[in-house]
Every structure is written in structure tokens, then in C-alpha cells.
Design an enzyme around this catalytic site. Structure first.
Site, PDB file in Angstrom:
ATOM      1  N   GLY A 154       0.817  -1.211   0.000  1.00 58.63           N
ATOM      2  CA  GLY A 154       0.000   0.000   0.000  1.00 58.63           C
ATOM      3  C   GLY A 154       0.842   1.248   0.000  1.00 58.63           C
ATOM      4  N   CYS A 155       0.197   2.379   0.290  1.00 60.12           N
ATOM      5  CA  CYS A 155       0.865   3.673   0.103  1.00 60.12           C
ATOM      6  C   CYS A 155       1.980   3.937   1.103  1.00 60.12           C
ATOM      7  CB  CYS A 155      -0.158   4.801   0.142  1.00 60.12           C
ATOM      8  SG  CYS A 155      -1.023   4.971   1.722  1.00 60.12           S
ATOM      9  N   TYR A 156       1.757   3.639   2.384  1.00 56.35           N
ATOM     10  CA  TYR A 156       2.793   3.935   3.380  1.00 56.35           C
ATOM     11  C   TYR A 156       4.065   3.121   3.154  1.00 56.35           C
ATOM     12  CZ  TYR A 156      -0.177   6.889   6.387  1.00 56.35           C
ATOM     13  OH  TYR A 156      -0.962   7.905   6.904  1.00 56.35           O
ATOM     14  N   ALA A 159       5.863   4.448  -0.229  1.00 55.98           N
ATOM     15  CA  ALA A 159       6.574   5.725  -0.093  1.00 55.98           C
ATOM     16  C   ALA A 159       7.784   5.587   0.834  1.00 55.98           C
ATOM     17  CB  ALA A 159       5.627   6.806   0.431  1.00 55.98           C
ATOM     18  N   ASP A 188      -7.150   7.192   1.875  1.00 56.48           N
ATOM     19  CA  ASP A 188      -6.392   6.029   2.338  1.00 56.48           C
ATOM     20  C   ASP A 188      -7.232   5.163   3.264  1.00 56.48           C
ATOM     21  OD1 ASP A 188      -3.982   4.508   2.438  1.00 56.48           O
ATOM     22  OD2 ASP A 188      -3.542   5.335   4.400  1.00 56.48           O
TER      23      ASP A 188
END
Length: 352
Positions: A154-156, A159, A188
Site C-alpha cells: 500500500g501507500c505507506y 513511499a 487512504d
């Protein structure tokens, strides 16, 4: 001359934010045909009844989730489901030789005891989970290209790991000093009604949450440990920001060599990501903003060194729903099918 065959794909969990991003991107992908949308809570409804802005473009209903029927119609299946559901469906699809890309946490862990400890779900699909490849192309491109099952981050984690990877792989930092301070928009949290995501609650406010216990922590630690070559514990703190899209991870760590300067690190990062078309390392003195990446599959990385503290500061900005979710899954699909890694993905954000 006959029409070129497109690869039939399906989405299970098409009604969430990740699912609708997949629909949008796959509709524009030149090599695939979207033939199935599935979901239990909205079975029988049209996608247009949930997202009226798609009525002119998508004429597919939400169908029941029946793995045998899905496998008979699809070569590739995206699972955009809550944690703990993909592991019930994926084994049946894999048995029918479908390629499966899971956007939940179910297949991101090499050790399922870690998954159970953090997510609370007992698993009996250990053999299948062992075949899953972590879907971060910038690190595991070769493995992804040969895989049948991908656990897409996912995003966390995306990044954070893109910010940290060159530092750990090259041994440039004292690994135990790494701290990740991350912030993400309200999308999110998904489309379900949640009190903390109400406009009256989230707007004009900024707050940390799940401090010291966020479920993405062990996932980040797993990949960081792989890169560093030994077991690592990482401090990770997420924050909710009153905006819809975007994730920014700011990483702090102590440099092993206090003589390194910003331009040295920019050179190192450009070399590390030289074959990664979706990574854009910012020029000296330029620091990324989430708005730059919005609507694109890009990750912008900015670097700074603080000579007073001997620390490096790395900033990584992505669109949480694209590079942090649906776009990354399609990037993995491109690699699995031996297509160009950028195929069907937006190369520029919609700014401002």
C-alpha cells in the site's frame, strides 16, 4: 486483419476507492479487456449506480464472487478486498492458473506468523503464501516478472521503502536510527463511513494515529531487514492529513559517513533508480509535494543532509491511490506479462 486479442481481467472488490481506480486505469490499458467486476455487498448492482460518473464508460454489473466462474472468464484477477478475504479466494484462482494481484496485506508477508500476530487471522495457505512476491517493482522487478501471485504494498510502505531502499542497500546509514514520519489523505481510509474521516472531524486538523502499532510497520521492517541483511526494527508513525489524495513519507537516519553531502546522495539515488521509470529524484534543493504526483504513478524523491546532526532526510511523495495502490498493481501486471512497465499508466499528475 483480425482484432488483436486482449487479456481478459477481473476485479474482486471493485466498489472501493482502489477498485474504481483499477477500473479507470484498466479501461485505458491497451493490452487488457475488463470483463468481470465482483463484490459481495453490492452484488447485482451496476458499477454506474455506485459511481454515476462512470455510466457512459463502464457497462458492467457487480457479480457474485465465485472463483470457478471468475477463473473461466479471466486470465488475471485483481483482489481489492479487506484484509483476510483474499487468502480465501486466491488459492482457488491460482489452482485454475489465473495470475493474481492482491492489494490487501494477505500476501505481503514471507512469514505468516507475523501476519497473524498483527492482523489476527489464522492462515492455512502457507505453501501458497510462500510463492507470493512482494509487489514493489523498483526492488523486485525480476521476481515479479516470473510470479503468478503478487502481494502489492500500500501507500505507506511504498513511499517509505522507496525513500529508504538506496540507503539500506548501499549501507549508507546506521539502520537502527531510521525514523519514518508519514502522512496521507483521507482516501487512504477507504470508502466506508468512519467517524474520523468525516469532514467535520478531519478538516482543519492534523493527527497521528496507530502510534507504535500500525499494521504496516512489520511489512516495512520485513523489506528493510531484507535490504540491510539483518533483522531491523523501524520507528513508523502515520498521520491523517485533511486532503483527499496523496502520501508523503519523510525519513530520518544517521549517516555512517558524515562527509556525505546532498549532491552525493542525489547521484547515488539516480544510479540506484536508473532503470525505474516511475521514480523521479529531485534536483538539489528541491523538495517534493504530494500535489505533483496526484493522478500519476510517479514517486518524487527529495534529499537533504543536515551537517549539524549528521542525518539524512529523504522525502517521498506519491498518489496513495495510484502508485500506492491501483497503479502499482498494474505496474506489476505489466512486468508479469512482459509488457513495458509504463503501459497504460498516467505519466503526469493533474496539477494544481
Amino acid at each position: 486483419m483480425g482484432k488483436l486479442r486482449r487479456v481478459p481481467v477481473g476485479i474482486v472488490g471493485a466498489s472501493g476507492y482502489g477498485g474504481v481506480q483499477l477500473v479507470r486505469l484498466l479501461m485505458d490499458h491497451p493490452e487488457v479487456e475488463l470483463v468481470y467486476l465482483g463484490g459481495e455487498s453490492n452484488t447485482g448492482k451496476s458499477l454506474a449506480s455506485l459511481y454515476p460518473h462512470l455510466a457512459h464508460a463502464v457497462n458492467l454489473p457487480i457479480e457474485a464472487v465465485e472463483p470457478e466462474i471468475i477463473a473461466s472468464r479471466c486470465e488475471v484477477v485483481f483482489l481489492s478486498l479487506p484484509n483476510g478475504l483474499a487468502c480465501q479466494i486466491a488459492p482457488k484462482l491460482l489452482e485454475k492458473e489465473c495470475k493474481v494481484l492482491d492489494l490487501s496485506a494477505d500476501y505481503r508477508f514471507s512469514d505468516l506468523t507475523t501476519y497473524t500476530a498483527w492482523y489476527g487471522t489464522q492462515r492455512n495457505d502457507h505453501a501458497i503464501a510462500a510463492t507470493a512476491v512482494y509487489g514493489l517493482p523498483e526492488l523486485y522487478r525480476d521476481r515479479i516478472s516470473e510470479a503468478q501471485l503478487i502481494g502489492c504494498p500500500g501507500c505507506y510502505p511504498t513511499a517509505s521503502l522507496l525513500a529508504l531502499s538506496p540507503l539500506l542497500k548501499q549501507g549508507l546509514i546506521v539502520p537502527e536510527t531510521a525514523i519514518i514520519d508519514a502522512k496521507s489523505g483521507t482516501s487512504d481510509g477507504g470508502r466506508q463511513a468512519k467517524v474520523n474521516l468525516l469532514l467535520a472531524e478531519a478538516d482543519n486538523s492534523l493527527a497521528a494515529y496507530s502510534i507504535g502499532r500500525h499494521r504496516h510497520t512489520p511489512e516495512i521492517e520485513q523489506i528493510c531487514s531484507d535490504l540491510a541483511g539483518h533483522e531491523l526494527t523501524i520507528q513508523f508513525t502515520p498521520h491523517l492529513v485533511p486532503m483527499v489524495r496523496g502520501t508523503l513519507a519523510t525519513v530520518y537516519a544517521t549517516l555512517r559517513d558524515p562527509g556525505l553531502v546532498r549532491d552525493d546522495l542525489i547521484t547515488i539515488y539516480n544510479a540506484f533508480y536508473r532503470n525505474s521509470p516511475w521514480i523521479k529524484v529531485c534536483d538539489s534543493g528541491i523538495y517534493p509535494q504530494t500535489k505533483w504526483a496526484t493522478g500519476s504513478n510517479l514517486c518524487y524523491i527529495g534529499l537533504e543532509v543536515d551537517p549539524r546532526t549528521g542525518r539524512v532526510i529523504v522525502m517521498s511523495a506519491i498518489d496513495n491511490l495510484i502508485k500506492g495502490q491501483a497503479g502499482q498493481a498494474i505496474q506489476c501486471l505489466n512486468l508479469m506479462m512482459d509488457w513495458d512497465e509504463t503501459l497504460g499508466l498516467p505519466k503526469l499528475g493533474f496539477y494544481p
